[in-house]
Design an enzyme around this catalytic site. Structure first.
Site, short mmCIF file in Angstrom:
data_model
loop_
_atom_site.label_atom_id
_atom_site.label_comp_id
_atom_site.label_asym_id
_atom_site.label_seq_id
_atom_site.Cartn_x
_atom_site.Cartn_y
_atom_site.Cartn_z
N ARG A 46 -28.71 -29.78 52.78
CA ARG A 46 -30.05 -29.36 53.25
C ARG A 46 -30.56 -28.24 52.34
O ARG A 46 -31.74 -28.16 52.04
CB ARG A 46 -30.01 -28.90 54.71
CG ARG A 46 -31.34 -28.28 55.15
CD ARG A 46 -31.51 -28.04 56.64
NE ARG A 46 -30.30 -27.80 57.38
CZ ARG A 46 -29.61 -26.64 57.36
NH1 ARG A 46 -30.03 -25.61 56.65
NH2 ARG A 46 -28.50 -26.52 58.06
N TYR A 98 -57.60 -35.97 55.05
CA TYR A 98 -56.70 -36.93 55.71
C TYR A 98 -56.58 -36.60 57.20
O TYR A 98 -56.36 -35.44 57.57
CB TYR A 98 -55.33 -36.90 55.01
CG TYR A 98 -54.30 -37.72 55.75
CD1 TYR A 98 -54.54 -39.06 56.06
CD2 TYR A 98 -53.09 -37.17 56.16
CE1 TYR A 98 -53.61 -39.81 56.75
CE2 TYR A 98 -52.15 -37.92 56.84
CZ TYR A 98 -52.42 -39.24 57.14
OH TYR A 98 -51.50 -39.99 57.84
N ASP A 170 -54.82 -30.04 47.99
CA ASP A 170 -54.11 -31.31 48.19
C ASP A 170 -54.59 -32.25 47.09
O ASP A 170 -55.72 -32.73 47.11
CB ASP A 170 -54.44 -31.85 49.60
CG ASP A 170 -53.76 -33.18 49.88
OD1 ASP A 170 -53.36 -33.87 48.93
OD2 ASP A 170 -53.66 -33.55 51.07
N LYS A 195 -47.74 -41.42 47.57
CA LYS A 195 -48.87 -42.19 47.03
C LYS A 195 -48.67 -42.42 45.53
O LYS A 195 -47.76 -43.13 45.15
CB LYS A 195 -50.17 -41.46 47.36
CG LYS A 195 -50.26 -41.00 48.84
CD LYS A 195 -50.30 -42.17 49.77
CE LYS A 195 -50.17 -41.90 51.25
NZ LYS A 195 -50.07 -40.61 51.82
O1 P1T Z 1 -48.10 -39.55 54.67
P1 P1T Z 1 -47.57 -38.25 54.12
O2 P1T Z 1 -46.68 -38.41 52.95
O3 P1T Z 1 -47.01 -37.36 55.17
O4 P1T Z 1 -48.85 -37.49 53.50
C1 P1T Z 1 -49.93 -37.07 54.26
C2 P1T Z 1 -51.18 -37.04 53.44
C3 P1T Z 1 -51.59 -35.83 52.91
N1 P1T Z 1 -52.71 -35.73 52.15
C4 P1T Z 1 -53.45 -36.81 51.85
C5 P1T Z 1 -54.69 -36.66 51.00
C6 P1T Z 1 -53.08 -38.07 52.33
O5 P1T Z 1 -53.84 -39.11 52.02
C7 P1T Z 1 -51.92 -38.19 53.15
C8 P1T Z 1 -51.51 -39.48 53.73
N2 P1T Z 1 -52.52 -40.43 53.73
C9 P1T Z 1 -52.43 -41.71 54.21
C10 P1T Z 1 -51.33 -42.23 54.78
C11 P1T Z 1 -53.66 -42.51 54.04
O6 P1T Z 1 -53.61 -43.75 54.13
O7 P1T Z 1 -54.71 -41.91 53.78
#
Ligand code: P1T
Length: 379
Positions: A46, A98, A170, A195
């Site tokens: 961890r 998001y 972000d 992504k």
């Molecule tokens: O899904 P995660 O890895 O926890 O990330 C969250 C997140 C944070 N910031 C942005 C700009 C994002 O698009 C996302 C996650 N977004 C999607 C799952 C979506 O389909 O838009």
């Protein structure tokens, strides 16, 4: 070092014990010590793991930053970042973001006393009027999810600095290939590496990158103390994904441009949101702060009803109807019922996110095949 070299080499080294060019997946929970406290830099997985260390270094290098801190998801990264603040602290955030980030802020952190203002940052100057002595951070996405609005990172950095607040960006929609917020004055960059960085829709991951040692040390502390860490297999997949980021992004941009223009010309389509159009309100800023316009597009139909949007969403064959974005395969989504359903409808509509909005993550398939798929779905 130019981007193509950086994404393949920066921050990573052959494995010191074997020379393996790819960092091995150190699938272990603990590390044997010669005696109490006599270890080789690794105690418990961890706290540190060699696969994660390499990934953190590579992610930091990708964003031209010094420190990378990895988490089990993008939201885990943001959640950990929010732990830097105290009850009464105020955070100014974009109003187009998001839905999960909005939910984390409003539903999880607001009850603990953090205060959030969600505002339109298209004109960065307007942010100043929301600054109070309690403002500790400006949080933004650019391009925004899902309306592809553009926010001026340099201008926001100047406003944050003057207010004695941090600027966090972000950078998920742009990826470290298209935009590097630290170079533009941001203090913190966050990615949902799920992504574009991963790029193959096979891993969930988040990271924070900063040049500020004090912030980094606090985040390394929280990473260990709170424990939202990624597993080594996930870190390996991210290390692999990062090596082709530049090549994939070039094709995402080319395909994005073709699809955006195709949609704009289409008789059934009303409005297309893509920051590469010269008449996009943020075009000049996007051109200045990004190295390309990306593959994220959203659009509204002339028949501006939910039923019409649903027909398109269930008719595409190559564009898969799914949440997420940034993978090699094209995805189609409906923000109002999927990724942004956690934002109250009235707030969504007030911010310009219509019930009928459709979002595309344009993949790296053949652009003609993608256009043909949209043509048959729109027909
Ligand atoms: O899904 P995660 O890895 O926890 O990330 C969250 C997140 C944070 N910031 C942005 C700009 C994002 O698009 C996302 C996650 N977004 C999607 C799952 C979506 O389909 O838009």
């Amino acid at each position: 070092m130019k981007a193509a070299t950086k994404f393949i080499h920066a921050g990573v080294h052959p494995d010191p014990s074997t020379g393996a060019i790819m960092t091995p997946i150190y699938q272990t929970s603990t590390f044997v010590q010669d005696g109490p406290g006599k270890h080789k830099g690794y105690e418990y997985a961890r706290t540190q793991n060699p696969t994660r260390t390499q990934l953190q270094n590579a992610l930091a290098a990708a964003e031209n930053g010094k420190y990378g801190i990895s988490f089990s998801s993008g939201l885990a990264a943001t959640d950990t970042l929010l732990k830097l603040f105290k009850p009464g602290d105020e955070i100014i955030s974009t109003n187009d973001l998001y839905g999960g980030t909005y939910r984390l802020m409003r539903k999880v952190w607001e009850p603990y006393g953090l205060k959030f203002r969600f505002i339109d940052m298209s004109e960065a100057g307007t942010i100043s009027s929301y600054i109070t002595p309690a403002t500790k951070m400006i949080w933004l996405e650019t391009p925004t999810n899902p309306l592809i609005r553009i926010i001026d990172i340099k201008a926001c950095a100047a406003i944050a600095k003057q207010a004695g607040a941090l600027l966090a960006v972000d950078n998920t929609f742009a990826s470290p290939y298209l935009q590097n917020p630290l170079d533009l004055g941001a203090d913190i960059v966050m990615h949902s590496a799920t992504k574009y960085i991963g790029g193959h829709s096979d891993v969930v991951h988040g990271c924070i990158i900063t040049n500020d040692k004090e912030i980094a040390d606090q985040l390394y502390f929280l990473q260990n103390a709170c424990g939202a860490v990624p597993g080594p297999q996930d870190c390996f997949l991210l290390l692999r994904g990062l090596k082709t980021l530049h090549v994939r992004m070039q094709r995402h941009c080319e395909n994005g441009e073709q699809i955006a223009h195709f949609l704009r010309r289409h008789s059934k389509v009303n409005k297309v949101h893509w920051c590469g159009f010269e008449d996009h309100p943020g075009y000049a800023i996007a051109k200045a702060q990004m190295h390309g316009f990306g593959g994220m597009i959203s659009f509204e139909l002339k028949d501006n009803t939910l039923a019409a949007a649903e027909r398109v969403l269930s008719s595409t064959k190559l564009f898969a109807c799914a949440e997420s974005l940034g993978g090699v395969e094209s995805l189609i989504g409906h923000p109002a019922s999927m990724t942004h359903a956690s934002i109250p409808r009235a707030e969504r509509i007030a911010n310009g996110l219509a019930d009928s909005l459709i979002r595309l993550s344009v993949g790296i398939e053949d652009a003609d095949d993608l256009k043909a798929d949209l043509e048959q779905a729109l027909g």
